[in-house]
Design a protein around this motif. Structure first.
Motif, short mmCIF file in Angstrom:
data_model
loop_
_atom_site.label_atom_id
_atom_site.label_comp_id
_atom_site.label_asym_id
_atom_site.label_seq_id
_atom_site.Cartn_x
_atom_site.Cartn_y
_atom_site.Cartn_z
N ALA A 71 0.86 -1.19 0.00
CA ALA A 71 0.00 0.00 0.00
C ALA A 71 0.89 1.23 0.00
O ALA A 71 1.88 1.30 0.73
CB ALA A 71 -0.93 0.01 1.21
N GLY A 72 0.54 2.20 -0.82
CA GLY A 72 1.36 3.39 -0.98
C GLY A 72 1.04 4.47 0.03
O GLY A 72 -0.05 4.53 0.60
N THR A 73 2.00 5.36 0.22
CA THR A 73 1.86 6.47 1.16
C THR A 73 1.43 7.76 0.48
O THR A 73 1.20 8.77 1.15
CB THR A 73 3.19 6.71 1.91
OG1 THR A 73 4.22 6.96 0.94
CG2 THR A 73 3.56 5.52 2.75
N ALA A 74 1.33 7.75 -0.84
CA ALA A 74 1.14 9.01 -1.57
C ALA A 74 -0.29 9.52 -1.60
O ALA A 74 -0.51 10.72 -1.64
CB ALA A 74 1.66 8.85 -3.00
N TYR A 75 -1.28 8.61 -1.57
CA TYR A 75 -2.62 9.06 -1.93
C TYR A 75 -3.71 8.79 -0.89
O TYR A 75 -4.83 9.25 -1.06
CB TYR A 75 -3.04 8.40 -3.25
CG TYR A 75 -2.00 8.56 -4.33
CD1 TYR A 75 -1.61 9.84 -4.74
CD2 TYR A 75 -1.40 7.47 -4.91
CE1 TYR A 75 -0.64 10.00 -5.72
CE2 TYR A 75 -0.43 7.61 -5.90
CZ TYR A 75 -0.05 8.88 -6.29
OH TYR A 75 0.91 9.03 -7.25
N GLU A 76 -3.42 8.05 0.16
CA GLU A 76 -4.42 7.76 1.18
C GLU A 76 -3.96 8.34 2.51
O GLU A 76 -2.80 8.21 2.88
CB GLU A 76 -4.65 6.25 1.33
CG GLU A 76 -5.72 5.91 2.35
CD GLU A 76 -6.03 4.43 2.41
OE1 GLU A 76 -6.93 4.04 3.17
OE2 GLU A 76 -5.35 3.64 1.72
N HIS A 77 -4.89 8.96 3.24
CA HIS A 77 -4.53 9.59 4.50
C HIS A 77 -4.15 8.50 5.53
O HIS A 77 -4.81 7.46 5.62
CB HIS A 77 -5.70 10.42 5.03
CG HIS A 77 -5.32 11.37 6.10
ND1 HIS A 77 -5.09 10.98 7.41
CD2 HIS A 77 -5.11 12.72 6.07
CE1 HIS A 77 -4.76 12.04 8.13
NE2 HIS A 77 -4.76 13.11 7.33
N PRO A 78 -3.10 8.73 6.32
CA PRO A 78 -2.65 7.70 7.27
C PRO A 78 -3.66 7.37 8.36
O PRO A 78 -3.64 6.27 8.91
CB PRO A 78 -1.36 8.28 7.85
CG PRO A 78 -1.44 9.75 7.61
CD PRO A 78 -2.20 9.89 6.33
N TYR A 79 -4.54 8.30 8.69
CA TYR A 79 -5.53 8.04 9.75
C TYR A 79 -6.47 6.91 9.35
O TYR A 79 -6.68 5.96 10.11
CB TYR A 79 -6.32 9.32 10.04
CG TYR A 79 -7.37 9.17 11.10
CD1 TYR A 79 -7.02 9.02 12.44
CD2 TYR A 79 -8.72 9.18 10.77
CE1 TYR A 79 -8.00 8.90 13.43
CE2 TYR A 79 -9.70 9.06 11.74
CZ TYR A 79 -9.34 8.91 13.07
OH TYR A 79 -10.31 8.78 14.04
N ALA A 80 -7.02 6.99 8.14
CA ALA A 80 -7.91 5.93 7.67
C ALA A 80 -7.14 4.64 7.39
O ALA A 80 -7.62 3.54 7.68
CB ALA A 80 -8.63 6.39 6.40
#
Length: 467
Positions: free
Chosen positions: A108-117
């Motif tokens: 899973a990438g870090t670029a496009y999804e907020h870390p909280y969710a």
């Protein structure tokens, strides 16, 4: 297993798509990759891997198409090169339900999804699998993904890692530092399910993210799933030295692999961790059978299905370089710059045949066609087993990330022919260790080690009085 022999670990390398690493092989009569969008494919594969005592199934992923090649989607779509592709995280619960020990490394990438969710999704899977989940952290490399997520292009290579550093900090704070271990009371007499005094806001405010509140998931078996990483550039290695517990590398020769493993071990020590706090897995594709002759015939059969255009589409996406501008007999030059997977560019520059000369674009495409860009081992189970043992002894690698030519047949062959030979030589488990994926990997419990970056965000450390 013999006490004085080092255990070799296997991960299977797959992706929720038709063509992962072997363009053209979906046409082979034995290949079942086109059933990737059914639960039956994945539950069968999971049971095969658990029978073979694989440490885990590593699921790759991309969020864009490989349209770097010729600047269009024509080739990736027509060849099936990682398109269509579905979400890997959706597969885990079904596979966990039919297995007891197999681990699942999900990209899973870090670029496009907020870390909280995203932290909640990780914790949920860790709960449902009883601690058998790992997260392969990627920063992204396909420009098409960036465009479809509302950006003109990806962030610059090193800046993607700076962003990812903060992303992980937020995830660590949520999973390690918000809920105390005994926050959940589940007390029917007092009517208190969770003690509010044992749940703490993380109060994060950084360059990229602001997350003031609490995690909304209670602690899972591992809290933070095992962290996987595959970046081998200078910045990627720095990132991995602090965060990774398992690293995947792609090296075409034993000597290059030995160099890469030593570099990772040195980086772990420089980051204040143990030299073997990171398990290193090398890409490998195994074509095997009852005899050497049958294995070779199988390889030649597979090679006849290779889709050169599909290979070039993958090569272009991995390197960020449109291979259509090269002639088939050209080589990748030293002046090439990349904002994609920089380690892939270096790997392909160093790839060479028996002559020692750099491989041409045509040779690279043919090589990628069966199993992707890792080495291919062809032989009987005994021959392959001896080769893998030799590679481990020479390079100090911990195990192999096994790609496939046809699926699930390549994995079924490894389980039938190679695993028993390794077990007979005392270098492969005959049963799983107890506990979580992390405990199976290191034998030191379910939670991150104190030397790991995540440890400083643990509740006890955050609440401890400052000197």
């Amino acid at each position: 297993m013999s006490e004085n022999k080092r255990e070799i670990l296997f991960n299977a390398f797959d992706m929720n798509c038709v063509v992962h690493q072997s363009p053209g092989l979906w046409r082979h009569p034995d290949d079942k990759a086109s059933t990737y969008n059914t639960l039956g494919y994945w539950t069968h594969l999971a049971k095969v891997l658990e029978k073979g005592k694989f440490h885990g199934l590593f699921l790759a992923d991309v969020l864009g198409t490989y349209d770097v090649y010729k600047g269009t989607n024509v080739t990736p779509l027509s060849s099936g090169a990682q398109a269509p592709v579905n979400d890997p995280m959706m597969l885990v619960s079904a596979m966990a339900a039919v297995t007891e020990n197999l681990g699942f490394g999900v990209t899973a990438g870090t670029a496009y999804e907020h870390p909280y969710a995203f932290a909640r999704r990780l914790a949920t899977l860790d709960h449902l699998t009883n601690g058998r989940v790992g997260w392969n952290v990627v920063t992204g490399y396909l420009p098409s993904a960036a465009r479809n997520m509302g950006q003109e292009d990806q962030m610059e290579h090193d800046e993607r890692y700076n962003h990812a550093d903060e992303y992980l900090e937020v995830v660590y704070k949520l999973l390690e530092g918000s809920w105390e271990d005994d926050a959940v009371q589940n007390d029917k007499e007092t009517g208190i399910y969770t003690d509010p005094g044992k749940v703490h806001p993380i109060n994060h405010e950084g360059k990229y993210f602001k997350v003031p509140g609490i995690a909304i998931t209670e602690p899972s078996t591992q809290r933070t799933p095992v962290i996987y990483q595959a970046g081998a550039s200078k910045r990627g290695t720095e990132f991995a030295a602090s965060n990774a517990e398992a690293i995947f590398v792609n090296c075409p020769t034993r000597d290059l692999l030995k160099e890469a493993v030593a570099k990772i071990r040195d980086a772990a020590e420089a980051a204040g961790r143990g030299r073997y706090d990171i398990k290193v897995f090398a890409m490998q594709t195994i074509i095997t059978g009852e005899t050497s002759e049958l294995a070779q015939a199988k390889f030649e059969d597979y090679a006849s299905y290779v889709d050169i255009e599909g290979s070039l589409a993958l090569l272009s996406g991995w390197t960020g370089i449109d291979m259509s501008v090269y002639g088939p007999d050209d080589v990748i030059g030293d002046d090439v710059k990349s904002n994609a997977i920089q380690s892939s560019v270096e790997t392909f520059k160093k790839a060479s045949g028996d002559t020692g000369k750099p491989w041409t674009i045509r040779q690279l495409a043919e090589w990628i066609g069966v199993g992707g860009f890792g080495p291919v081992s062809v032989g009987s189970g005994a021959e392959v087993a001896e080769k893998l043992i030799d590679w481990v002894e020479h390079t100090d690698v911990d195990g192999f990330n096994l790609a496939y030519a046809v699926t699930p047949g390549t994995f079924e062959d490894v389980v039938e022919y190679v695993v028993p030979e390794l077990q007979a030589r005392g270098v492969y488990k005959t049963d799983y260790a107890e506990g979580s994926l992390r405990n199976k990997l290191f034998g030191e419990g379910d939670r991150v080690k104190d030397t790991h970056r995540a440890a400083k965000y643990k509740v006890a450390n955050r609440l401890a009085p400052q000197a």
